[in-house]
Scaffold this motif. Sequence first.
Motif, PDB file in Angstrom:
ATOM      1  N   GLU A 176       0.663  -1.279   0.025  1.00 18.08           N
ATOM      2  CA  GLU A 176       0.148  -0.032   0.079  1.00 18.08           C
ATOM      3  C   GLU A 176       0.647   1.178   0.025  1.00 18.08           C
ATOM      4  O   GLU A 176       2.213   1.297   0.454  1.00 18.08           O
ATOM      5  CB  GLU A 176      -1.011   0.026   1.179  1.00 18.08           C
ATOM      6  N   ASP A 177       0.429   2.278  -0.575  1.00 18.94           N
ATOM      7  CA  ASP A 177       0.987   3.669  -0.575  1.00 18.94           C
ATOM      8  C   ASP A 177       0.240   4.287   0.895  1.00 18.94           C
ATOM      9  O   ASP A 177      -0.889   3.493   1.566  1.00 18.94           O
ATOM     10  CB  ASP A 177       0.257   4.512  -1.623  1.00 18.94           C
ATOM     11  N   LEU A 178       0.894   5.171   1.368  1.00 19.30           N
ATOM     12  CA  LEU A 178       0.169   5.794   2.809  1.00 19.30           C
ATOM     13  C   LEU A 178      -1.147   6.107   2.691  1.00 19.30           C
ATOM     14  O   LEU A 178      -1.686   5.652   3.522  1.00 19.30           O
ATOM     15  CB  LEU A 178       1.102   6.709   3.327  1.00 19.30           C
ATOM     16  N   ARG A 179      -1.410   7.003   1.644  1.00 16.95           N
ATOM     17  CA  ARG A 179      -2.727   7.213   1.593  1.00 16.95           C
ATOM     18  C   ARG A 179      -3.763   6.288   1.379  1.00 16.95           C
ATOM     19  O   ARG A 179      -4.681   6.251   1.804  1.00 16.95           O
ATOM     20  CB  ARG A 179      -2.887   8.441   0.237  1.00 16.95           C
ATOM     21  N   GLN A 180      -3.290   5.285   0.578  1.00 16.56           N
ATOM     22  CA  GLN A 180      -4.210   4.137   0.456  1.00 16.56           C
ATOM     23  C   GLN A 180      -4.408   3.404   1.609  1.00 16.56           C
ATOM     24  O   GLN A 180      -5.812   3.202   2.050  1.00 16.56           O
ATOM     25  CB  GLN A 180      -3.696   3.156  -0.580  1.00 16.56           C
ATOM     26  N   ALA A 181      -3.355   3.281   2.503  1.00 14.89           N
ATOM     27  CA  ALA A 181      -3.275   2.809   4.015  1.00 14.89           C
ATOM     28  C   ALA A 181      -4.247   3.512   4.906  1.00 14.89           C
ATOM     29  O   ALA A 181      -5.292   3.002   5.570  1.00 14.89           O
ATOM     30  CB  ALA A 181      -2.261   2.433   4.444  1.00 14.89           C
ATOM     31  N   ALA A 182      -4.262   4.922   4.682  1.00 13.10           N
ATOM     32  CA  ALA A 182      -4.998   5.773   5.708  1.00 13.10           C
ATOM     33  C   ALA A 182      -6.624   5.631   5.177  1.00 13.10           C
ATOM     34  O   ALA A 182      -7.452   5.501   6.102  1.00 13.10           O
ATOM     35  CB  ALA A 182      -4.678   7.124   5.375  1.00 13.10           C
ATOM     36  N   ALA A 183      -6.814   5.544   3.842  1.00 12.45           N
ATOM     37  CA  ALA A 183      -8.458   5.271   3.621  1.00 12.45           C
ATOM     38  C   ALA A 183      -8.728   4.080   3.948  1.00 12.45           C
ATOM     39  O   ALA A 183      -9.964   4.054   4.252  1.00 12.45           O
ATOM     40  CB  ALA A 183      -8.266   5.668   1.894  1.00 12.45           C
ATOM     41  N   ARG A 184      -8.030   2.834   3.874  1.00 11.42           N
ATOM     42  CA  ARG A 184      -8.647   1.857   4.100  1.00 11.42           C
ATOM     43  C   ARG A 184      -8.871   1.608   5.604  1.00 11.42           C
ATOM     44  O   ARG A 184      -9.896   1.080   5.961  1.00 11.42           O
ATOM     45  CB  ARG A 184      -7.428   0.811   3.605  1.00 11.42           C
ATOM     46  N   VAL A 185      -8.014   2.065   6.208  1.00  9.44           N
ATOM     47  CA  VAL A 185      -8.067   1.970   7.749  1.00  9.44           C
ATOM     48  C   VAL A 185      -9.266   2.819   8.370  1.00  9.44           C
ATOM     49  O   VAL A 185     -10.169   2.536   9.070  1.00  9.44           O
ATOM     50  CB  VAL A 185      -6.759   2.492   8.568  1.00  9.44           C
ATOM     51  N   LEU A 186      -9.450   4.035   7.786  1.00  8.51           N
ATOM     52  CA  LEU A 186     -10.664   4.970   8.193  1.00  8.51           C
ATOM     53  C   LEU A 186     -11.799   4.143   7.630  1.00  8.51           C
ATOM     54  O   LEU A 186     -12.851   4.112   8.395  1.00  8.51           O
ATOM     55  CB  LEU A 186     -10.325   6.029   7.383  1.00  8.51           C
ATOM     56  N   TYR A 187     -11.821   3.517   6.574  1.00  9.69           N
ATOM     57  CA  TYR A 187     -12.965   2.934   6.212  1.00  9.69           C
ATOM     58  C   TYR A 187     -13.410   1.430   7.170  1.00  9.69           C
ATOM     59  O   TYR A 187     -14.505   1.260   7.711  1.00  9.69           O
ATOM     60  CB  TYR A 187     -13.131   2.379   4.779  1.00  9.69           C
ATOM     61  N   GLU A 188     -12.395   0.811   7.587  1.00  9.80           N
ATOM     62  CA  GLU A 188     -12.418  -0.290   8.113  1.00  9.80           C
ATOM     63  C   GLU A 188     -13.011  -0.029   9.784  1.00  9.80           C
ATOM     64  O   GLU A 188     -13.965  -0.595  10.363  1.00  9.80           O
ATOM     65  CB  GLU A 188     -11.106  -1.181   8.406  1.00  9.80           C
ATOM     66  N   ARG A 189     -12.719   1.114  10.163  1.00 13.63           N
ATOM     67  CA  ARG A 189     -12.907   1.501  11.725  1.00 13.63           C
ATOM     68  C   ARG A 189     -14.482   2.278  11.929  1.00 13.63           C
ATOM     69  O   ARG A 189     -15.004   1.966  12.544  1.00 13.63           O
ATOM     70  CB  ARG A 189     -11.863   2.407  12.234  1.00 13.63           C
ATOM     71  N   THR A 190     -14.552   3.056  10.588  1.00 19.24           N
ATOM     72  CA  THR A 190     -15.612   3.945  10.559  1.00 19.24           C
ATOM     73  C   THR A 190     -16.635   3.909   9.622  1.00 19.24           C
ATOM     74  O   THR A 190     -17.824   4.532   9.626  1.00 19.24           O
ATOM     75  CB  THR A 190     -15.192   5.527  10.652  1.00 19.24           C
ATOM     76  N   HIS A 191     -16.400   3.416   8.474  1.00 19.58           N
ATOM     77  CA  HIS A 191     -17.243   3.059   7.178  1.00 19.58           C
ATOM     78  C   HIS A 191     -17.438   4.524   6.497  1.00 19.58           C
ATOM     79  O   HIS A 191     -18.048   4.709   5.416  1.00 19.58           O
ATOM     80  CB  HIS A 191     -18.521   2.710   7.547  1.00 19.58           C
ATOM     81  N   LEU A 192     -16.346   5.232   6.771  1.00 21.54           N
ATOM     82  CA  LEU A 192     -16.492   6.542   5.980  1.00 21.54           C
ATOM     83  C   LEU A 192     -15.426   6.413   5.220  1.00 21.54           C
ATOM     84  O   LEU A 192     -14.555   5.732   5.017  1.00 21.54           O
ATOM     85  CB  LEU A 192     -15.850   7.806   6.837  1.00 21.54           C
ATOM     86  N   HIS A 193     -15.835   7.010   3.694  1.00 19.12           N
ATOM     87  CA  HIS A 193     -15.068   6.635   2.628  1.00 19.12           C
ATOM     88  C   HIS A 193     -14.953   7.904   1.660  1.00 19.12           C
ATOM     89  O   HIS A 193     -15.957   8.914   1.710  1.00 19.12           O
ATOM     90  CB  HIS A 193     -15.467   5.663   1.801  1.00 19.12           C
ATOM     91  N   ASP A 194     -14.152   7.768   0.661  1.00 20.11           N
ATOM     92  CA  ASP A 194     -14.074   8.894  -0.349  1.00 20.11           C
ATOM     93  C   ASP A 194     -14.007  10.411   0.196  1.00 20.11           C
ATOM     94  O   ASP A 194     -14.487  11.371  -0.295  1.00 20.11           O
ATOM     95  CB  ASP A 194     -15.438   9.133  -1.318  1.00 20.11           C
ATOM     96  N   LEU A 195     -13.288  10.592   1.262  1.00 15.87           N
ATOM     97  CA  LEU A 195     -12.793  11.746   2.165  1.00 15.87           C
ATOM     98  C   LEU A 195     -11.639  12.440   1.484  1.00 15.87           C
ATOM     99  O   LEU A 195     -10.733  11.577   1.117  1.00 15.87           O
ATOM    100  CB  LEU A 195     -12.878  11.698   3.418  1.00 15.87           C
TER     101      LEU A 195
END
Length: 251
Positions: free
Chosen positions: A64-83
């Motif tokens: 993963e790129d760092l940004r990809q990891a941040a987006a994945r982690v955020l979605y896994e923990r909160t279901h927020l996406h496309d931010l």
Amino acid sequence: MTQLDDSKNRQSLLDLINTTDFVEHISVDCIIFGFHKDKLKVLLLKYHDLDLYSVPGGFVFNHEDLRQAAARVLYERTHLHDLFLDQFHTFGRIDRTENNVHQILLQNKGIEVPKDHWIFQRFISVAYCSLIDYTMSETFPDALNESVEWHDVDKLPNMAFDHERMINEGLIHLRKNLDTQLVAYNLLPEKFTMMQLQQLYETVLGEKFRRNNFQRKMLSLGTLERLEKFYDGSPNKAPYLYKFLPSEISV
């Protein structure tokens, strides 16, 4: 929590600590600020087994790129996406993980891990922040070992690791960069009035502005494009609509 739920929780922790596909000593954390009318909040995770809260975060896979990891982690923990996630700081103080939440969670689940295990070692965290309308995201997943809640930025609960410092640094960054993508990508509609923009600034910065001075300042930045007037049928003078000009996204 049922015995089955606890067993699943324990297994998920075992799967995490036995994974070897993570980048060593690097993590990502997401500070998500929420705005609506005159309120500013931050999104926090509450550990069920502990009287501690944290910002959404996690580890980085090798692919993963760092940004990809941040987006994945955020979605896994909160279901927020496309931010839009703005990388704003790297946290690397040597004592930043002294209140090791991972160690306490594993102990509470009866999982024995060697003291030199990678999960207990020093981690440097790359932090991202974002600003959204919190009324649009009030329902979150209820995981086996944590829940997700909005909290006022000036009334933080007991925070894990150095996450209170992360939130404070994120707020400083937010206030310095309201003129950029933090607003354009996540919060205001594509077309907005100057009054909508002013209300946002006043809430985040905690101060009031004279309407003419605020408009003059914003137009001088060169980040806005004036569009057509907004007619809503009221007898008041129709205000202009604006949109943000395209700008570069940080990595």
